[in-house]
Design an enzyme around this catalytic site. Sequence first.
Site, PDB file in Angstrom:
ATOM      1  N   GLU A   1       1.614  -0.478  -5.087  1.00  0.00           N
ATOM      2  CA  GLU A   1       0.690   0.591  -5.522  1.00  0.00           C
ATOM      3  C   GLU A   1       1.455   1.787  -5.607  1.00  0.00           C
ATOM      4  OE1 GLU A   1      -3.239   3.166  -3.820  1.00  0.00           O
ATOM      5  OE2 GLU A   1      -1.824   2.364  -2.299  1.00  0.00           O
TER       6      GLU A   1
ATOM      7  N   ASP B   1       0.746  -1.077   0.011  1.00  0.00           N
ATOM      8  CA  ASP B   1       0.109   0.071  -0.032  1.00  0.00           C
ATOM      9  C   ASP B   1       0.825   1.140   0.090  1.00  0.00           C
ATOM     10  OD1 ASP B   1      -2.970   0.884   0.345  1.00  0.00           O
ATOM     11  OD2 ASP B   1      -1.603   2.137   2.383  1.00  0.00           O
TER      12      ASP B   1
END
Length: 513
Positions: A257, A220
């Site tokens: 990401e 993330d």
Amino acid sequence: MKKLLLLVFTLSFINVQAQKKTPEVCYEIFVRSFADSNGDGIGDINGITAKLDYLKSLGVDALWLTPVNKSPSYHKYDVVDYKEIDPDFGTMADYKRLISEAHKRNIRIIKDFVINHTSDKHPWFLEAKKGKDNPYRGYYVWLSPQKIDSMGIATREKTGDSWEINPWHFANQGDSEKYYALFWGGMPDLNYDNPKLRKEIYDIAKFWLKEVGVDGFRLDAAKHIYPDWEAEKCHAFWQEFRQKMTAIKPDVYIVGEVWTSADKVAPYFKGLPANFHMDEGFAIQKIVNNQKDDNLIQKILADYKAFGSQNPDFIDATIIDNHDQTRIGSVVNGDINKMKVAAQLLLTLPGQPYIYYGEEIGMLGQKPDENLREPFIWNTKENDKSRTAWMKPTFSTDATIKPLSEQQKDPNSIYHVYKNLIAFRKKQPALSQVIRPNLKESTIKTEGVLGFIRTHKSGDVLVIHNLTNTAKSIELPANERKFKTLIFSQTPQQKSLKNNTVELPASGVVILK
């Protein structure tokens, strides 16, 4: 010399093994919304385990689960304990059982690893905010207001992944320093210049890979592991991270990401073998909505050139949306045919496609974020024991979405577009290649049609998409008339070509070999 040859052979074997195990089709699950196993209205780990046969039948090879660590929020992206499962979702025993059952079906489990920040309720931060002399102070980023102003970093512009414009916050009244929190004050960013913190994170990763048994990580906010003014440090960090992870698990799967333009994503491939291709996802949305090509293949090839310059074995993780973006169904205003075109593009273009849960039944959703994460509709309301009820849906309701149970019976449903094309993709080496994406421009120039070639040593294939809702008949250009065998079409009666002419069904795809 023998030792050197043995080392080369071993490294080659590890690389081949890793490539063999690279998932072809991945599926993102927002855990809270997917499937409820105990009737409390909250999606949970056992609910996912109960649906593994469904996911296997769809053709999924890997599951990315949004965070399951203990956290005070509904989404769990603000972790308070990196080694505990949140009670909302079950227990560690449930999680290990999910992994075991998934592995029996050759499905890999990808953990959403949130290491850019913690919750402000994490024990590290509770200690850090006690003062400058606290041993955990250095786990986070602190600066005086004067220093922040002198560096010109007091505010930031909104980005796709964070709308926070004031990222500096006081932890206590009367403090002389502020802490950095890119997403909001409740998620303070960690300080990776601190070697003790790095060791903590690597030890936590080892715990999940070795003791729990996950197959890899979705990372993330990988772009923000360092603040924007120290962006160059991110690339080096991820190279070190990958080295540490492969030392623990040689075939570990890692996807980042990095929500930015392709040219800025490229350097991350030095460390992260896979990254999400955000630009491509938005480009697909645009051409599907406009029903005409916008030089998509040229753009993708330019991105590949940038990615490949950093890592020739890059993995292009492709999407049409995710848990932070407007669902494709709402992007196209509920037009099922356009949703089908988007799915067909995702599943025939190169890369490693990620399907966001519910895309296969045409779910809808717009911001705020909760409405991008509405309950999956398994069955009619009176028969749906798996449906979650933690929120009242606004977009994906019984009035707007046919449940999976009904779509499975309808050969023309969007569900069958996904299922059939995934199955077909896996049988065609030219389509299923993931590492070193294979793509070549087609000379087809018909308005409302997009053609491209997937090259492969076993034989190239020509993919032709009709972006419009009107059937078309096109004659193949002279240099592509070598593609004579029709191997896929949504129109059953179309068995072969006639006079080098291809009949394109409305909103359909035809594949030739």
